[in-house]
Design an enzyme around this catalytic site. Structure first.
Site, PDB file in Angstrom:
ATOM      1  N   LYS A   1      20.509 -27.806  -8.370  1.00  0.00           N
ATOM      2  CA  LYS A   1      21.552 -26.717  -8.977  1.00  0.00           C
ATOM      3  C   LYS A   1      22.328 -26.046  -8.127  1.00  0.00           C
ATOM      4  O   LYS A   1      23.310 -25.923  -8.807  1.00  0.00           O
ATOM      5  CB  LYS A   1      20.302 -25.731 -10.298  1.00  0.00           C
TER       6      LYS A   1
ATOM      7  N   LYS B   1      18.066 -38.828 -12.393  1.00  0.00           N
ATOM      8  CA  LYS B   1      17.371 -38.644 -13.491  1.00  0.00           C
ATOM      9  C   LYS B   1      18.029 -38.277 -14.885  1.00  0.00           C
ATOM     10  O   LYS B   1      19.556 -37.931 -14.552  1.00  0.00           O
ATOM     11  CB  LYS B   1      17.283 -36.985 -13.200  1.00  0.00           C
TER      12      LYS B   1
ATOM     13  N   LYS C   1      20.553 -33.506 -19.479  1.00  0.00           N
ATOM     14  CA  LYS C   1      21.122 -32.685 -20.118  1.00  0.00           C
ATOM     15  C   LYS C   1      22.578 -32.192 -20.135  1.00  0.00           C
ATOM     16  O   LYS C   1      23.518 -32.479 -20.432  1.00  0.00           O
ATOM     17  CB  LYS C   1      20.806 -31.198 -20.148  1.00  0.00           C
TER      18      LYS C   1
HETATM   19  P1  TYM Z   1      13.261 -28.030 -18.249  1.00  0.00           P
HETATM   20  O1  TYM Z   1      13.594 -27.893 -19.194  1.00  0.00           O
HETATM   21  O2  TYM Z   1      14.520 -28.598 -17.453  1.00  0.00           O
HETATM   22  O3  TYM Z   1      12.233 -29.338 -18.867  1.00  0.00           O
HETATM   23  C1  TYM Z   1      11.333 -29.256 -19.547  1.00  0.00           C
HETATM   24  C2  TYM Z   1       9.986 -30.374 -19.447  1.00  0.00           C
HETATM   25  O4  TYM Z   1      10.925 -31.758 -19.537  1.00  0.00           O
HETATM   26  C3  TYM Z   1      10.856 -32.715 -18.494  1.00  0.00           C
HETATM   27  N1  TYM Z   1      11.823 -33.519 -18.028  1.00  0.00           N
HETATM   28  C4  TYM Z   1      12.009 -34.530 -17.307  1.00  0.00           C
HETATM   29  N2  TYM Z   1      10.134 -35.561 -17.800  1.00  0.00           N
HETATM   30  C5  TYM Z   1      10.985 -37.013 -17.677  1.00  0.00           C
HETATM   31  N3  TYM Z   1      11.828 -37.328 -17.368  1.00  0.00           N
HETATM   32  C6  TYM Z   1      13.885 -36.699 -17.549  1.00  0.00           C
HETATM   33  N4  TYM Z   1      14.608 -37.125 -17.125  1.00  0.00           N
HETATM   34  C7  TYM Z   1      12.862 -35.106 -17.863  1.00  0.00           C
HETATM   35  N5  TYM Z   1      13.648 -34.266 -17.853  1.00  0.00           N
HETATM   36  C8  TYM Z   1      13.041 -33.171 -17.776  1.00  0.00           C
HETATM   37  C9  TYM Z   1      10.763 -31.357 -16.908  1.00  0.00           C
HETATM   38  O5  TYM Z   1       9.792 -32.322 -15.992  1.00  0.00           O
HETATM   39  C10 TYM Z   1       9.837 -30.935 -18.074  1.00  0.00           C
HETATM   40  O6  TYM Z   1       8.248 -30.923 -18.263  1.00  0.00           O
HETATM   41  N6  TYM Z   1      11.106 -25.254 -15.138  1.00  0.00           N
HETATM   42  C11 TYM Z   1      11.154 -25.679 -16.494  1.00  0.00           C
HETATM   43  C12 TYM Z   1      10.750 -25.270 -17.363  1.00  0.00           C
HETATM   44  C13 TYM Z   1       9.235 -23.945 -17.663  1.00  0.00           C
HETATM   45  C14 TYM Z   1       7.870 -24.405 -17.864  1.00  0.00           C
HETATM   46  C15 TYM Z   1       7.222 -23.523 -17.531  1.00  0.00           C
HETATM   47  C16 TYM Z   1       7.903 -25.851 -17.691  1.00  0.00           C
HETATM   48  C17 TYM Z   1       9.567 -22.911 -17.297  1.00  0.00           C
HETATM   49  N7  TYM Z   1       8.229 -22.069 -17.088  1.00  0.00           N
HETATM   50  C18 TYM Z   1       5.997 -23.584 -17.290  1.00  0.00           C
HETATM   51  C19 TYM Z   1       5.897 -25.848 -17.253  1.00  0.00           C
HETATM   52  C20 TYM Z   1       5.354 -24.406 -17.132  1.00  0.00           C
HETATM   53  C21 TYM Z   1      12.343 -26.609 -16.692  1.00  0.00           C
HETATM   54  O7  TYM Z   1      13.362 -26.014 -16.136  1.00  0.00           O
HETATM   55  O8  TYM Z   1      12.012 -27.347 -17.731  1.00  0.00           O
END
Ligand code: TYM
Length: 341
Positions: free
Chosen positions: A118, A203, A206
């Protein structure tokens, strides 16, 4: 290791930045729904404090937060069965996050691949926010504030959950306690890494350049169908066995998506479509995706028409979250020796 002294508890979160994609749905939300109402207490969060690690327009952030909440609800998260809230309403996340900033090591943070992706490198990385760099330690606080034993996430978050375990171990070791659990990442099923529809080596995210490379959870039926029909593939028909997908990232991705949407294994999909050409598989996938996703998208729109009700639900969820978080934070302060008179 899962410690038996801890209540089986799931925590997971999604950032309100740029809308939900099919990756978020299949890699996360759909699995969160499956874990609800069983052996686990389930806590799901809209992690708005994580979203602001990169610039968010203040005029849009609250609505983006509501939209992720609507996505959870429309997909089947039941605010009676799960605790659903947004992070900014539970200040304990930030407080424990600070303590963990003092436990985590700079060397550990330097290994986080998502930060490198990022922030870029060289001068670009220097312009990244300090929050983006420290973000995995806030994520550890999100999880450990509830003594969560299990964290369902997509593949891209694995390293962050491993860091969470390292922070828990170091805290327990430094303060000679057995206070934080070593949380287990739950990364399973055919859609742990949903790929971009235009380039199977990237991947689905968004923030990609073209809207055709992702399915947004707010896309209508026609758009969903069109995007799958135009998805990049190779000229070969589907193979007879899973091994035949090994060097075909785009084909493998579409099979994975089909399997995850229809609660099948990819073996089952291959058995059903062995030898099928794209002229048969793509329309079948498009129809399946529309049948599964369009009702969610419609329901999200309905929910978004009543933002006050979403706010009420999130406020109530935050109260319930605090009931668990406050005593854990209080004990953490005591362990660390911070005076609160
Ligand atoms: P974030 O907001 O980027 O994504 C949320 C969840 O969606 C999953 N995900 C995917 N899974 C499969 N294929 C994809 N292309 C894909 N894109 C996104 C992510 O793996 C995630 O599970 N850091 C985290 C948010 C967070 C969090 C936490 C998660 C903050 N605190 C505590 C678990 C526990 C994040 O940025 O997810």
């Amino acid at each position: 290791m899962t410690d038996t002294k801890f209540t089986p508890r799931v925590f997971s979160g999604i950032k309100p930045s740029g809308g939900l994609t099919l990756g978020n749905y299949l890699g996360a939300i759909k699995r969160f729904v499956d874990m609800q109402g069983g052996q686990f207490e389930t806590i799901y969060c809209v992690v708005d404090l994580h979203a602001i690690t990169v610039w968010q327009d203040p005029k849009e952030l609250a609505n983006a937060t509501r939209e992720v909440a609507a996505g959870y609800l429309a997909s089947g998260i039941d605010p009676e069965k799960s605790i659903l809230f947004n992070q900014a309403q539970v200040a304990e996340h930030a407080e424990l996050g600070w303590i963990f900033n003092c436990v985590a090591r700079v060397g550990w943070m330097n290994r986080m691949t998502q930060f490198k992706d990022k922030a870029g490198s060289g001068k670009d990385a220097e312009k990244a926010s300090l929050g983006l760099y420290a973000y995995p330690s806030l994520m550890a606080a999100d999880i450990l504030l509830y003594h969560a034993t299990h964290v369902p996430v997509g593949e891209d978050q694995k390293q962050h959950v491993e860091l969470t375990r390292d922070i828990a171990k170091k805290f327990n070791h430094d303060f000679k306690v057995d206070f934080f659990p070593e949380t287990t990442p739950v990364i399973e099923g055919p859609a742990m890494r949903v790929m971009n529809l235009r380039d199977g080596s990237k991947k689905m995210s968004k923030s990609g350049e073209s809207d055709m490379e992702r399915i947004n959870m707010t896309d209508d039926a026609d758009t969903i169908s069109k995007k799958f029909k135009k998805a990049k593939t190779d000229p070969e028909p589907l193979p007879e066995t899973l091994e035949g997908l090994a060097d075909r990232p785009e084909a493998r991705n579409l099979v994975n998506i089909y399997a995850a949407l229809n609660d099948m294994t990819n073996e089952q999909v291959i058995t059903e479509y062995a030898g099928a050409g794209w002229g048969r598989f793509k329309p079948a996938l498009a129809d399946l995706a529309v049948a599964k996703l369009a009702p969610i998208s419609d329901d999200m729109k309905r929910l978004m028409n009543d933002p006050a009700e979403i706010d009420r639900l999130l406020g109530r969820g935050a109260e319930r979250a605090r009931e668990i978080a406050q005593p854990i934070l209080k004990q953490t302060y005591e362990i660390v020796g911070l005076l609160r008179s």
